[in-house]
Design a protein around this motif. Structure first.
Motif, PDB file in Angstrom:
ATOM      1  N   THR A 175       0.840  -1.200   0.000  1.00  0.00           N
ATOM      2  CA  THR A 175       0.000   0.000   0.000  1.00  0.00           C
ATOM      3  C   THR A 175       0.875   1.250   0.000  1.00  0.00           C
ATOM      4  N   ALA A 176       1.925   1.247   0.787  1.00  0.00           N
ATOM      5  CA  ALA A 176       2.834   2.395   0.825  1.00  0.00           C
ATOM      6  C   ALA A 176       3.464   2.613  -0.547  1.00  0.00           C
ATOM      7  N   GLY A 177       3.871   1.545  -1.191  1.00  0.00           N
ATOM      8  CA  GLY A 177       4.453   1.660  -2.526  1.00  0.00           C
ATOM      9  C   GLY A 177       3.481   2.255  -3.519  1.00  0.00           C
TER      10      GLY A 177
ATOM     11  N   ARG B 263       3.911   5.891  -5.492  1.00  0.00           N
ATOM     12  CA  ARG B 263       3.931   5.985  -6.952  1.00  0.00           C
ATOM     13  C   ARG B 263       2.834   6.883  -7.506  1.00  0.00           C
ATOM     14  N   ASN B 264       1.713   6.975  -6.807  1.00  0.00           N
ATOM     15  CA  ASN B 264       0.547   7.661  -7.362  1.00  0.00           C
ATOM     16  C   ASN B 264       0.197   8.977  -6.685  1.00  0.00           C
ATOM     17  N   ASP B 265       0.906   9.342  -5.645  1.00  0.00           N
ATOM     18  CA  ASP B 265       0.546  10.525  -4.865  1.00  0.00           C
ATOM     19  C   ASP B 265       1.824  11.226  -4.430  1.00  0.00           C
ATOM     20  N   ASP B 266       1.768  12.523  -4.262  1.00  0.00           N
ATOM     21  CA  ASP B 266       2.957  13.234  -3.797  1.00  0.00           C
ATOM     22  C   ASP B 266       2.830  13.655  -2.338  1.00  0.00           C
TER      23      ASP B 266
ATOM     24  N   LEU C  85       6.218  12.015   3.088  1.00  0.00           N
ATOM     25  CA  LEU C  85       6.531  10.685   3.614  1.00  0.00           C
ATOM     26  C   LEU C  85       5.913  10.440   4.981  1.00  0.00           C
ATOM     27  N   GLN C  86       5.872  11.460   5.825  1.00  0.00           N
ATOM     28  CA  GLN C  86       5.262  11.301   7.147  1.00  0.00           C
ATOM     29  C   GLN C  86       3.793  10.888   7.008  1.00  0.00           C
ATOM     30  N   SER C  87       3.084  11.472   6.065  1.00  0.00           N
ATOM     31  CA  SER C  87       1.678  11.118   5.834  1.00  0.00           C
ATOM     32  C   SER C  87       1.546   9.687   5.333  1.00  0.00           C
ATOM     33  N   VAL C  88       2.434   9.285   4.446  1.00  0.00           N
ATOM     34  CA  VAL C  88       2.414   7.913   3.932  1.00  0.00           C
ATOM     35  C   VAL C  88       2.683   6.948   5.076  1.00  0.00           C
ATOM     36  N   ALA C  89       3.685   7.271   5.894  1.00  0.00           N
ATOM     37  CA  ALA C  89       4.025   6.426   7.042  1.00  0.00           C
ATOM     38  C   ALA C  89       2.820   6.254   7.964  1.00  0.00           C
ATOM     39  N   GLU C  90       2.163   7.339   8.294  1.00  0.00           N
ATOM     40  CA  GLU C  90       0.995   7.277   9.173  1.00  0.00           C
ATOM     41  C   GLU C  90      -0.140   6.490   8.539  1.00  0.00           C
ATOM     42  N   CYS C  91      -0.316   6.643   7.244  1.00  0.00           N
ATOM     43  CA  CYS C  91      -1.387   5.961   6.528  1.00  0.00           C
ATOM     44  C   CYS C  91      -1.241   4.440   6.607  1.00  0.00           C
ATOM     45  N   VAL C  92      -0.007   3.961   6.639  1.00  0.00           N
ATOM     46  CA  VAL C  92       0.215   2.514   6.680  1.00  0.00           C
ATOM     47  C   VAL C  92       0.576   2.016   8.076  1.00  0.00           C
ATOM     48  N   GLY C  93       0.389   2.865   9.094  1.00  0.00           N
ATOM     49  CA  GLY C  93       0.485   2.405  10.472  1.00  0.00           C
ATOM     50  C   GLY C  93       1.772   2.701  11.214  1.00  0.00           C
TER      51      GLY C  93
ATOM     52  N   GLY D 164       9.255   5.740  -9.805  1.00  0.00           N
ATOM     53  CA  GLY D 164       7.889   5.713 -10.326  1.00  0.00           C
ATOM     54  C   GLY D 164       7.605   6.917 -11.197  1.00  0.00           C
ATOM     55  N   ALA D 165       8.077   8.083 -10.786  1.00  0.00           N
ATOM     56  CA  ALA D 165       7.869   9.300 -11.576  1.00  0.00           C
ATOM     57  C   ALA D 165       8.606   9.199 -12.901  1.00  0.00           C
ATOM     58  N   ALA D 166       9.806   8.662 -12.875  1.00  0.00           N
ATOM     59  CA  ALA D 166      10.587   8.526 -14.107  1.00  0.00           C
ATOM     60  C   ALA D 166       9.904   7.570 -15.080  1.00  0.00           C
ATOM     61  N   SER D 167       9.370   6.471 -14.579  1.00  0.00           N
ATOM     62  CA  SER D 167       8.710   5.521 -15.481  1.00  0.00           C
ATOM     63  C   SER D 167       7.399   6.092 -16.015  1.00  0.00           C
ATOM     64  N   ARG D 168       6.694   6.883 -15.209  1.00  0.00           N
ATOM     65  CA  ARG D 168       5.473   7.545 -15.698  1.00  0.00           C
ATOM     66  C   ARG D 168       5.822   8.524 -16.809  1.00  0.00           C
TER      67      ARG D 168
END
Length: 62
Positions: A3-5, A9-12, A15-23, A49-53
């Motif tokens: 989920t974090a990955g 890849r899809n949201d900017d 990192l703190q928000s991503v960390a909290e989102c996944v527990g 992910g941005a480079a491949s997009r």
């Protein structure tokens, strides 16, 4: 971590928000666990992910 990955890849979101989102309460702990799982830091994973997009969008427009 999958989920974090996906979020990285899809949201900017920060990192703190991503960390909290996944527990994770600590960005540092999230960073270490993510790197252990994927072999790269969350920031590097996001940049890849941005480079491949970018490449995919350039291929479509050509």
């Amino acid at each position: 971590m999958t989920t974090a990955g996906r979020i990285l890849r899809n949201d900017d979101a920060p990192l703190q928000s991503v960390a909290e989102c996944v527990g994770y309460r600590s960005e540092f702990a999230f960073n270490r666990a993510f790197k252990r799982e994927f072999g790269v830091s969350p920031g590097a994973y996001r940049r890849r992910g941005a480079a491949s997009r970018d490449r995919r969008s350039q291929d479509r427009s050509a």
